[in-house]
Write a protein that holds these residues in place. Structure first.
Motif, PDB file in Angstrom:
ATOM      1  N   THR A 332       1.104  -1.659   0.066  1.00 56.38           N
ATOM      2  CA  THR A 332       0.338   0.194  -0.087  1.00 56.38           C
ATOM      3  C   THR A 332       0.824   1.584   0.283  1.00 56.38           C
ATOM      4  N   SER A 333       1.799   1.243   0.822  1.00 60.31           N
ATOM      5  CA  SER A 333       3.105   2.322   0.406  1.00 60.31           C
ATOM      6  C   SER A 333       3.760   2.247  -1.395  1.00 60.31           C
ATOM      7  N   LEU A 334       3.064   1.640  -1.781  1.00 60.45           N
ATOM      8  CA  LEU A 334       4.003   1.497  -3.262  1.00 60.45           C
ATOM      9  C   LEU A 334       4.012   2.983  -4.459  1.00 60.45           C
ATOM     10  N   LYS A 335       5.375   3.400  -4.313  1.00 54.04           N
ATOM     11  CA  LYS A 335       5.290   4.470  -5.008  1.00 54.04           C
ATOM     12  C   LYS A 335       6.167   4.554  -6.529  1.00 54.04           C
ATOM     13  N   VAL A 336       6.181   3.488  -6.902  1.00 55.06           N
ATOM     14  CA  VAL A 336       7.063   3.170  -7.835  1.00 55.06           C
ATOM     15  C   VAL A 336       7.404   1.810  -8.171  1.00 55.06           C
ATOM     16  N   LEU A 337       6.874   1.589  -9.446  1.00 52.21           N
ATOM     17  CA  LEU A 337       6.908   0.440 -10.235  1.00 52.21           C
ATOM     18  C   LEU A 337       7.677   0.236 -11.494  1.00 52.21           C
ATOM     19  N   CYS A 338       8.622  -0.279 -11.977  1.00 55.58           N
ATOM     20  CA  CYS A 338       9.163  -0.195 -12.721  1.00 55.58           C
ATOM     21  C   CYS A 338       9.929  -1.169 -13.281  1.00 55.58           C
ATOM     22  N   PHE A 339       9.028  -2.176 -14.624  1.00 56.28           N
ATOM     23  CA  PHE A 339       9.829  -2.774 -14.902  1.00 56.28           C
ATOM     24  C   PHE A 339       9.304  -3.277 -16.929  1.00 56.28           C
ATOM     25  N   GLY A 340       9.940  -1.647 -17.346  1.00 56.67           N
ATOM     26  CA  GLY A 340       9.965  -1.956 -18.089  1.00 56.67           C
ATOM     27  C   GLY A 340      11.415  -2.638 -18.961  1.00 56.67           C
ATOM     28  N   PHE A 341      11.170  -3.214 -20.181  1.00 54.18           N
ATOM     29  CA  PHE A 341      12.406  -3.701 -21.299  1.00 54.18           C
ATOM     30  C   PHE A 341      12.762  -4.730 -20.759  1.00 54.18           C
ATOM     31  N   ASN A 342      11.438  -6.085 -20.321  1.00 56.03           N
ATOM     32  CA  ASN A 342      12.471  -7.207 -19.999  1.00 56.03           C
ATOM     33  C   ASN A 342      11.298  -7.660 -21.161  1.00 56.03           C
ATOM     34  N   TYR A 343      11.074  -8.913 -20.900  1.00 60.00           N
ATOM     35  CA  TYR A 343      10.318 -10.104 -22.208  1.00 60.00           C
ATOM     36  C   TYR A 343       8.516 -10.750 -21.176  1.00 60.00           C
TER      37      TYR A 343
END
Length: 1023
Positions: A332-343
């Motif tokens: 519930t505290s998540l501010k940043v989620l980055c998972f670009g350039f994967n498969y």
């Protein structure tokens, strides 16, 4: 009088220690800037113990602390500071002190705290500092210190904080730091340390803050360091470390709060044990080789704030890859989620709506995600950054995107979105960057985009947008970076409101259907550096108002209907580097000054009434106009011969058809309709003349279906490459038709540009077919990779960055063919001889004689059906499935690209004699371990260094000549490993295991950007 003298004498302080007093005055005299007037209090009106920043002992009145933190002071530290022998603390943090740390600091035997961080102090760390045996804190972060950490400092047994980050310290990290048993903070980030991490650092039982980022450290992380249970901050980002993260890392580091391992070469899965580090808030594994999936048990970390997984190999390109998003709803505290350039593949799940409402950054670019954007995304109302580009997302954009009113940047480009652009995007009033290019958007540009008063960049390129350009959008005065509406179907005049773009740097309206005159209001766009209006129907003279745009560096007005003379003000645009005014109706004399003095910086083809100019333009000499009276006197002399000539030409046309009077309707469609936008028409006789009768001296190459000659067209002096089909060869005629059909509708900077075509009969009455292309002065990639060992070709050596650029160029061309043509196109014959290099060594893919057009059979373009099947291509580059009767697909081109990529960097053809007995170029590269990758590369790419590297440290050029790998192993090895990994993925035997073109482009661009960044940093360090 007596009274005032007595009062004055009583206020004069009696100095307890003249030594301290004089040392402070010397310090004051070294201050060169003091905007806050701190030093004004350092005067004889007060005892020095009362001066700002000075603290004395209560009884002995000796200076104990000098604290001038963040006082905006500038100056040097005097040697006399060593006379303040009672000092226990010096804090000069966040000022502008320069010069070296004086050796006299070693006389401060009571010193416990020394903070010189955030200054410009240079030189080496003084060895005499080792005499400060009471020192507990040494902080010199953000300075310009050089050299190694002196061995003498090992005697500072009471040190608890050693922070020397962001300097230019060199050599290895000293192993004796492991003797500082009291150390709880170690920060050596952003230096030039190399070698491995000393195993002795694992002997620091109380270490909490551990930061070695942005160095050149290699090898693996010693497991002993993972066993220091007190570590709460761990960072080794941007080094050359490899290996896998230990499975129990979360158990051995239970106090972990922040974990940064980005930009290394770590492999293996994300350890499940991270969920045991209950205090973990930030986990960064970006830019590694991490595989597998995202553990679902990370959802138990309810205090998690940021997850960075970009640029790895996570996911399998299949449904279910994104299931972990459902579980992350617990964070519930998540501010940043980055998972670009994967498969990651599959649909974007509806559960995205359940992510934390505190989420401000969500990036998932460069994956294989398909389907629609869920409507629930509107719940993420705190998003500042949403990055979805480079996927297979489609359908119409949900109007709920308009609810994300805190968005600053929105990336939707390079997908398959269709339908209209929702007007609700006009609600995103905080938006600064909006990328929507290379989709299938249709309809008109919404007027509501004019509400985006903070927009700096808008890119709507390469869609199917129609209608006129809204004046509300073209008049957005906030636009300063770029406005790109090119490659659409926009009509009408360019609105006068374009003059509102007074801060704009780049304006690209090319390849639309705009018409009319360029409005004079464009002269207000004084910040404009790049102006692209080519491929429209603008008319009239090139406006004089452009004269005011002194900052213009590139202008492209080609393929319009501009008329009149070339304006002389273009000569005065001193910043101008490239000017293209080709294929207009311009006339008169071409200037020879300014940018026109260099023929390589201008393009004027297709303006048949131009003359003069510099010699390399090969234009006819300008003749003086005949006076009107003289023209009347000679009228009869001119009319009669012309009449006779017309009659003669008509007779010739009746008996001898020219190249473009073709004999059947099919060929007519190819030579006129296919190239209706090409102004140049070339006859067989012209081609014969331009090549000196197809002389062998003009022969520049040959292939399976014909030969290529260099020619100079007499009509405009253009140097061209003429591909003459050998019609005796089976399939040549079909190849001609196929290539014409392919080239009629494609246009990309990395595809070979066709100028015209000719289908006629030769002087012997035989069929004649040819294609006329733009001449590539640097020949083919084949000639550069496998040059002959003679004197003529010995200079053909491609440097590493040139090969990297060419690889990116070819990948971009393939992505255009596969993803951005109206009907996807498979090249079917990608190899070095079909890649041509222009004068700037930019690659252009050519030879479209074997292309296949694909019709979509599913949402996955790589699974499209082909018009025809069969063994297509050249041996060594043909994908295995073609040999087994498989259908032609874009993944076949990916295979060829992978083989080409390996060939470019090892310098061996896939049919080299070394590849036999089951050994292929793919297996050869795959067998080389990461540590021995330099053993298989082509050494010739490292021998030619730029002149700018001539003064590299320790005689670098000489070292390269003796052993090129001494130098490149530290600068290029990591990039080479990444390139080979892409090549191996592309050339997998199974098509399903290969990566799609958009991922290839993203990966190759990332590799090049990383290399250029390292090069820039390397030059900066060299000064």
């Amino acid at each position: 009088m007596c009274m005032s003298s007595c009062l004055k004498s009583t206020t004069v302080p009696v100095f307890a220690n003249e030594t301290d007093h004089l040392a402070l005055l010397d310090f004051k005299n070294r201050i060169t800037q003091d905007p806050l007037q701190i030093m004004s209090s350092w005067n004889n009106s007060y005892h020095f113990c009362n001066w700002l920043g000075v603290t004395c002992g209560p009884s002995n009145k000796r200076v104990m602390v000098l604290n001038l933190k963040t006082k905006k002071l500038s100056g040097s530290i005097p040697p006399s500071i060593g006379n303040l022998t009672y000092l226990t603390g010096i804090n000069l943090e966040n000022n502008s002190f320069y010069g070296e740390i004086p050796q006299e600091v070693g006389r401060l035997l009571h010193l416990q705290h020394l903070n010189l961080s955030w200054n410009s102090i240079s030189g080496q760390i003084p060895t005499n500092l080792s005499y400060c045996s009471q020192l507990r804190v040494l902080d010199a972060t953000y300075n310009n210190l050089i050299g190694p950490i002196p061995r003498h400092l090992s005697s500072l047994s009471k040190l608890v904080k050693l922070e020397l980050a962001v300097n230019n310290l060199t050599r290895n990290i000293p192993a004796w730091i492991g003797n500082f048993s009291s150390l709880h903070s170690l920060s050596l980030a952003r230096n030039n340390f190399q070698g491995s991490i000393p195993i002795e650092l694992g002997r620091l039982p109380g270490l909490g803050f551990f930061q070695l980022s942005l160095n050149y450290l290699s090898g693996t992380i010693p497991p002993q360091i993972y066993n220091i249970s007190s570590i709460y901050f761990f960072s080794v980002t941007l080094n050359r470390l490899h290996g896998s993260l230990p499975p129990d890392v979360g158990l051995t580091l239970p106090n972990l709060q922040q974990f940064y391992c980005a930009a290394n070469s770590f492999t293996g899965p994300i350890p499940l044990s991270f969920s045991n580090a209950s205090q973990l808030q930030i986990l960064s594994l970006t830019r590694n080789g991490i595989t597998g999936t995202v553990p679902q048990n990370l959802a138990s970390l309810q205090g998690m704030v940021s997850l960075y997984f970009e640029e790895n190999r996570l996911g399998y390109g299949k449904d279910g890859d994104l299931n972990f998003l459902s579980f992350l709803a617990n964070c519930t505290s998540l501010k940043v989620l980055c998972f670009g350039f994967n498969y990651f593949g599959g649909l974007l799940p509806n559960s995205i709506a359940n992510l934390s409402t505190q989420l401000n950054t969500l990036t998932m670019a460069g994956n294989m995600i398909r389907g629609d954007i869920p409507f629930g995304i509107g719940n993420l109302f705190n998003l500042n950054l949403l990055v979805l580009n480079g996927n297979y997302l489609g359908g119409t954009l949900p109007h709920v995107l308009g609810k994300l009113q805190k968005l600053n940047e929105l990336y939707l480009n390079n997908n398959k979105f269709s339908g209209p652009i929702p007007s609700s995007l006009g609600n995103l009033t905080t938006l600064t960057k909006l990328y929507m290019e290379e989709n299938r958007f249709e309809g008109k540009i919404p007027l509501s985009l004019g509400n985006l008063q903070n927009l700096l960049l808008l890119n709507l390129c390469c869609n199917n947008l129609i209608g006129t350009i809204p004046k509300q959008v073209i008049g957005l005065s906030s636009l300063s970076i770029s406005l790109d509406m090119s490659h659409n179907f926009l009509i009408g005049a360019l609105p006068f409101e374009v003059g509102n773009l007074i801060h704009l740097t780049e304006l690209d309206l090319s390849n639309n259907r705009l018409l009319g005159k360029i409005p004079t209001t464009l002269e207000s766009c004084l910040s404009l550096e790049r102006l692209y209006l080519e491929g429209n129907s603008f008319q009239g003279a090139i406006p004089q108002s452009l004269e005011k745009l002194r900052g213009l560096e590139e202008i492209d007005l080609s393929r319009n209907n501009f008329s009149g003379n070339i304006p002389k003000f273009l000569i005065k645009l001193v910043a101008l580097k490239h000017l293209n005014i080709s294929y207009n109706n311009l006339e008169g004399k071409v200037p020879s000054e300014g940018i026109f003095a260099n023929g390589s910086e201008i393009s004027i083809f297709g303006n048949n009434k131009l003359c003069g100019g510099v010699q390399e333009l090969l234009l006819p000499t300008c003749t003086r106009k005949t006076p009107a009276s003289s023209r009347k006197l000679h009228a009869l002399k001119i009319v009669i011969p012309i009449t006779g000539m017309v009659i003669f030409v008509l007779v010739l046309l009746y008996f001898f058809p020219t190249c473009f009077i073709v004999r059947n309707s099919r060929e007519r469609s190819l030579t006129t309709s296919s190239f209706e936008d090409r102004k140049l028409r070339v006859s067989y006789a012209e081609l014969l003349k331009s090549t000196n009768g197809f002389s062998e001296n003009n022969l520049i190459g040959s292939g399976s279906f014909g030969s290529v000659y260099k020619g100079v067209l007499s009509e405009n002096g253009a140097i061209v490459a003429i591909k003459v089909l050998n019609l005796q060869q089976k399939g040549a005629s079909k190849s001609f038709i196929t290539e014409c059909n392919a080239l009629r509708s494609i246009r990309h900077r990395n595809l070979l540009k066709i100028i015209s075509a000719c289908s006629s009969i030769d002087h012997e009455g035989k069929d004649f077919k040819s294609l006329i292309f733009e001449f590539m002065c640097n020949g083919s990639l084949e000639q550069w990779l496998h040059s002959k060992n003679d004197e003529q070709h010995q200079s053909k050596r491609l440097r590493f960055i040139q090969r990297l650029n060419i690889a990116v160029n070819v990948a971009c061309a393939l992505e255009y063919l596969h993803r951005h043509c109206q009907t996807p196109i498979v090249h079917c014959d990608l190899k070095p001889s079909n890649i041509l290099l222009d004068e700037d060594m930019v690659a252009h893919v050519g030879d479209f004689g074997l292309v296949n057009f694909l019709f979509e059979a599913s949402n996955n373009p790589s699974k499209s059906q082909s018009l025809s099947v069969g063994l297509k291509g050249s041996i060594g580059y043909i994908p295995p499935e073609y040999g087994m009767g498989g259908q032609v697909s874009t993944l076949g081109d990916i295979y060829s690209y992978g083989i080409l990529l390996l060939e470019m960097f090892i310098g061996k053809r896939p049919i080299d004699e070394m590849f036999k007995d089951g050994l292929s170029i793919h297996k050869f590269v795959a067998m080389a371990s990461l540590e021995h990758v330099m053993d298989i590369v082509d050494p010739s790419m490292f021998f030619e260094e730029d002149e700018e590297n001539a003064n590299d440290d320790i005689g670098e050029r000489q070292i390269i000549k003796e052993d090129p790998y001494v130098h490149v192993s530290s600068r290029i090895k990591e990039c080479l490993i990444s390139v080979f990994q892409i090549g191996l993925l592309c050339s997998k035997t199974s098509p399903d295991e290969r990566i799609p073109t958009n991922v290839v482009v993203n990966e190759m661009n990332a590799i090049r950007d990383k290399f250029l960044k390292l090069e820039k940093e390397n030059r900066r360090r060299r000064g």
